[in-house]
Design a protein around this motif. Structure first.
Motif, mmCIF file in Angstrom:
data_model
loop_
_atom_site.group_PDB
_atom_site.id
_atom_site.type_symbol
_atom_site.label_atom_id
_atom_site.label_comp_id
_atom_site.label_asym_id
_atom_site.label_seq_id
_atom_site.Cartn_x
_atom_site.Cartn_y
_atom_site.Cartn_z
ATOM 1 N N VAL A 280 0.863 -1.184 0.000
ATOM 2 C CA VAL A 280 0.000 0.000 0.000
ATOM 3 C C VAL A 280 0.901 1.236 0.000
ATOM 4 O O VAL A 280 2.030 1.200 0.504
ATOM 5 C CB VAL A 280 -0.956 0.009 1.207
ATOM 6 N N CYS A 281 0.379 2.313 -0.554
ATOM 7 C CA CYS A 281 1.181 3.527 -0.702
ATOM 8 C C CYS A 281 0.396 4.763 -0.260
ATOM 9 O O CYS A 281 -0.012 5.592 -1.100
ATOM 10 C CB CYS A 281 1.653 3.687 -2.146
ATOM 11 N N PRO A 282 0.127 4.906 1.030
ATOM 12 C CA PRO A 282 -0.591 6.109 1.476
ATOM 13 C C PRO A 282 0.265 7.360 1.301
ATOM 14 O O PRO A 282 1.481 7.334 1.485
ATOM 15 C CB PRO A 282 -0.869 5.829 2.951
ATOM 16 N N LYS A 283 -0.378 8.453 0.933
ATOM 17 C CA LYS A 283 0.348 9.704 0.719
ATOM 18 C C LYS A 283 0.732 10.365 2.042
ATOM 19 O O LYS A 283 1.642 11.197 2.079
ATOM 20 C CB LYS A 283 -0.502 10.644 -0.118
ATOM 21 N N LYS A 284 0.055 9.998 3.090
ATOM 22 C CA LYS A 284 0.390 10.529 4.410
ATOM 23 C C LYS A 284 0.183 9.447 5.454
ATOM 24 O O LYS A 284 -0.497 8.443 5.195
ATOM 25 C CB LYS A 284 -0.464 11.750 4.729
ATOM 26 N N ASP A 294 -2.206 2.046 12.118
ATOM 27 C CA ASP A 294 -1.158 3.015 12.419
ATOM 28 C C ASP A 294 -0.007 2.735 11.450
ATOM 29 O O ASP A 294 0.864 1.912 11.703
ATOM 30 C CB ASP A 294 -0.696 2.877 13.871
ATOM 31 N N ILE A 295 -0.009 3.428 10.311
ATOM 32 C CA ILE A 295 1.013 3.207 9.290
ATOM 33 C C ILE A 295 1.607 4.552 8.877
ATOM 34 O O ILE A 295 0.979 5.604 9.015
ATOM 35 C CB ILE A 295 0.467 2.476 8.057
ATOM 36 N N LYS A 296 2.813 4.490 8.373
ATOM 37 C CA LYS A 296 3.513 5.701 7.935
ATOM 38 C C LYS A 296 3.202 5.981 6.467
ATOM 39 O O LYS A 296 2.611 5.142 5.761
ATOM 40 C CB LYS A 296 5.006 5.526 8.129
ATOM 41 N N GLY A 298 4.036 6.553 2.456
ATOM 42 C CA GLY A 298 4.922 5.873 1.518
ATOM 43 C C GLY A 298 4.547 4.416 1.308
ATOM 44 O O GLY A 298 3.735 3.834 2.042
ATOM 45 N N CYS A 299 5.156 3.819 0.308
ATOM 46 C CA CYS A 299 4.851 2.432 -0.055
ATOM 47 C C CYS A 299 5.460 1.469 0.956
ATOM 48 O O CYS A 299 6.608 1.623 1.356
ATOM 49 C CB CYS A 299 5.375 2.129 -1.456
ATOM 50 N N GLN A 300 4.703 0.468 1.306
ATOM 51 C CA GLN A 300 5.137 -0.535 2.294
ATOM 52 C C GLN A 300 4.285 -1.786 2.155
ATOM 53 O O GLN A 300 3.129 -1.719 1.723
ATOM 54 C CB GLN A 300 5.002 0.033 3.712
ATOM 55 N N ASN A 301 4.868 -2.920 2.512
ATOM 56 C CA ASN A 301 4.138 -4.190 2.479
ATOM 57 C C ASN A 301 3.457 -4.402 3.827
ATOM 58 O O ASN A 301 4.087 -4.269 4.883
ATOM 59 C CB ASN A 301 5.081 -5.350 2.176
ATOM 60 N N VAL A 302 2.157 -4.714 3.794
ATOM 61 C CA VAL A 302 1.397 -4.860 5.036
ATOM 62 C C VAL A 302 0.785 -6.253 5.097
ATOM 63 O O VAL A 302 0.546 -6.892 4.071
ATOM 64 C CB VAL A 302 0.297 -3.785 5.138
ATOM 65 N N ASP A 303 0.523 -6.720 6.310
ATOM 66 C CA ASP A 303 -0.083 -8.037 6.512
ATOM 67 C C ASP A 303 -1.609 -7.922 6.496
ATOM 68 O O ASP A 303 -2.178 -6.843 6.249
ATOM 69 C CB ASP A 303 0.420 -8.660 7.812
ATOM 70 N N GLY A 304 -2.269 -9.030 6.802
ATOM 71 C CA GLY A 304 -3.721 -9.075 6.731
ATOM 72 C C GLY A 304 -4.438 -8.093 7.654
ATOM 73 O O GLY A 304 -5.277 -7.303 7.183
ATOM 74 N N PRO A 305 -4.173 -8.085 8.953
ATOM 75 C CA PRO A 305 -4.868 -7.153 9.846
ATOM 76 C C PRO A 305 -4.641 -5.685 9.469
ATOM 77 O O PRO A 305 -5.572 -4.877 9.539
ATOM 78 C CB PRO A 305 -4.279 -7.476 11.226
ATOM 79 N N THR A 306 -3.404 -5.339 9.058
ATOM 80 C CA THR A 306 -3.131 -3.948 8.672
ATOM 81 C C THR A 306 -3.877 -3.581 7.384
ATOM 82 O O THR A 306 -4.435 -2.478 7.260
ATOM 83 C CB THR A 306 -1.627 -3.735 8.487
ATOM 84 N N ALA A 307 -3.904 -4.503 6.424
ATOM 85 C CA ALA A 307 -4.646 -4.245 5.185
ATOM 86 C C ALA A 307 -6.131 -4.086 5.460
ATOM 87 O O ALA A 307 -6.799 -3.240 4.839
ATOM 88 C CB ALA A 307 -4.404 -5.383 4.192
#
Length: 437
Positions: A280-284, A294-296, A298-307
């Motif tokens: 996922v790649c949130p802009k903020k 609670d994610i920062k 920029g692009c990052q790989n996330v697991d099931g609960p975070t997705a």
């Protein structure tokens, strides 16, 4: 003349002297045997052996022999004119020989008795592994299909819209918590709310002309629910389950729903984990306690609960439900890409996990077949890979105050144009309704 009688013939004395010439003697002369028929022999013709085992005598036609015939007694007779003409002819030519046939190949020497030939052991092993792998690829989804939940979703009655060309799926993400354990609720940050509503509502359309289309239906859409008055569309599921939700969709769009699929919180997270997470790649940066997110930035790989938290959050965006539907399409598309990637099919652990996660996560209507589900996945992959359309029902007011609270109002004129194009089975003109335009 002495020795002659009166008639001038030789006398007896003279006859004795002439017997040597005329072969007159006291014994009668032997009668000659009848002459042997004349035969002509070629150079290659076998000659009969002489009678009595005597030496073979030259006969007419023998090369270098006299042009005379011989009798069985061996006495020569002078050849006649016809025989002389035959003897003057050249010897008969031998008959032509047939052309020589090509040499035949020598037969293969048989192997040792009792030891039949066998293929190379490495090839046999590779062939066995290939067959086993193909069986695994086919048997796994068949077994997973037997574990898939079948839902009595399609409404009955004759007041449904007429069918349109192509296939229209209703995809629903349920926010029900009743089937979750306490540990699962804590891990997924779902809370302990009762009842079942829909966090995600999408229409996936496979047309006869044009590209497949994935259409987001905002859960806060303020519409008329059959028998319940006007309310947010996700309340229809709470009031009457899948059947009432399908009726609500059909009466407000004029489209007929052909197939139904549903996935819960745990199922969504399980699919993400089965494919190794998604990017996922949130802009903020996003922090939402209610969604457990609670994610920062920029692009990052996330697991099931975070997705799951990423697609559920809506209070951190000014556009509310509109931004949430965009994130839902984003994550669903990335899941579809990973499911269809070659890595899934060469990694047996991942392949098994994806199929089992789908079986535990999804429920489909009772009339759906494995082929229907496969075509749905193909259309989903097309929309996520750029070969399809990602749309949202046109909105005229995203934060209207209604009896159901803050709601979204459809742009009736544009929405009817969208539904008319779908009703015709042609999506080639739906680009103007792109959700990202």
């Amino acid at each position: 003349m002495a020795g002659t009688d009166r008639g001038g013939r030789p006398g007896p004395e003279d006859r004795d002297d002439m017997d040597w010439l005329y072969r007159r003697d006291d014994e009668p002369a032997p009668q000659p045997s009848p002459p042997e028929p004349t035969r002509v022999f070629g150079p290659d013709a076998p000659a009969d052996p002489p009678a009595g085992g005597g030496r073979r005598r030259a006969s007419f036609g023998d090369p270098g022999g006299p042009a005379r015939s011989r009798t069985e007694s061996g006495l020569p007779h002078e050849a006649g004119p016809a025989q002389r003409r035959r003897s003057a002819l050249p010897p008969a030519a031998p008959p032509p020989r047939p052309p020589a046939s090509p040499p035949r190949p020598a037969p293969a020497r048989p192997g040792p008795a009792g030891r039949p030939r066998r293929g190379h052991p490495v090839r046999r092993t590779l062939l066995a592994l290939l067959i086993a792998w193909l069986v695994f690829l086919i048997a796994t989804p068949i077994y997973a299909w037997t574990q898939t939940t079948k839902i009595e979703a399609m409404p009955s009655g004759s007041n449904r819209p007429d069918d349109q060309p192509g296939t229209l799926w209703l995809l629903v993400g349920s926010d029900g918590r009743e089937d979750l354990s306490k540990a699962e609720r804590e891990r997924l940050s779902t809370g302990g709310g009762k009842g079942r509503r829909t966090d995600t509502i999408m229409l996936l359309y496979r047309p006869t002309i044009g590209k497949p289309a994935l259409i987001s239906v905002p859960r806060d859409s303020f519409v008329r629910i059959p028998g319940k008055g006007k309310n947010k569309i996700n309340a229809a599921y709470a009031f009457g389950g899948p059947q009432l939700l399908i009726e609500t969709i059909e009466q407000n769009t004029g489209l007929r729903v052909d197939r139904y699929a549903e996935i819960g919180f745990a199922g969504f997270a399980g699919m993400v984990d089965a494919v190794g997470g998604v990017e996922v790649c949130p802009k903020k940066a996003i922090k939402d306690r209610r969604a457990g997110l609670d994610i920062k930035a920029g692009c990052q790989n996330v697991d099931g609960p975070t997705a799951l938290g990423y697609v559920r959050t809506r209070y951190t965006d000014a556009t509310g439900d509109i931004a949430r539907t965009q994130r839902q399409r984003e994550v669903i598309g990335k899941i579809a890409k990973k499911v269809a990637s070659p890595v899934t099919f060469v990694n047996p652990v991942r392949y098994w996990g994806v199929n089992m996660a789908a079986a535990r996560s999804f429920g489909v209507d009772e009339q759906a077949s494995p082929i229907d589900v496969g075509l749905m996945g193909q259309a989903m992959l097309g929309t996520s890979g750029g070969d399809g359309l990602t749309l949202m029902i046109p909105i005229s007011d995203a934060n209207a105050r209604t009896s159901a609270g803050s709601s979204m109002i459809w742009d009736i004129e544009q929405a009817e144009e969208m539904f008319a194009d779908i009703k015709s089975g042609d999506t080639s003109k739906l680009d103007r309704f792109r959700a990202d335009s």
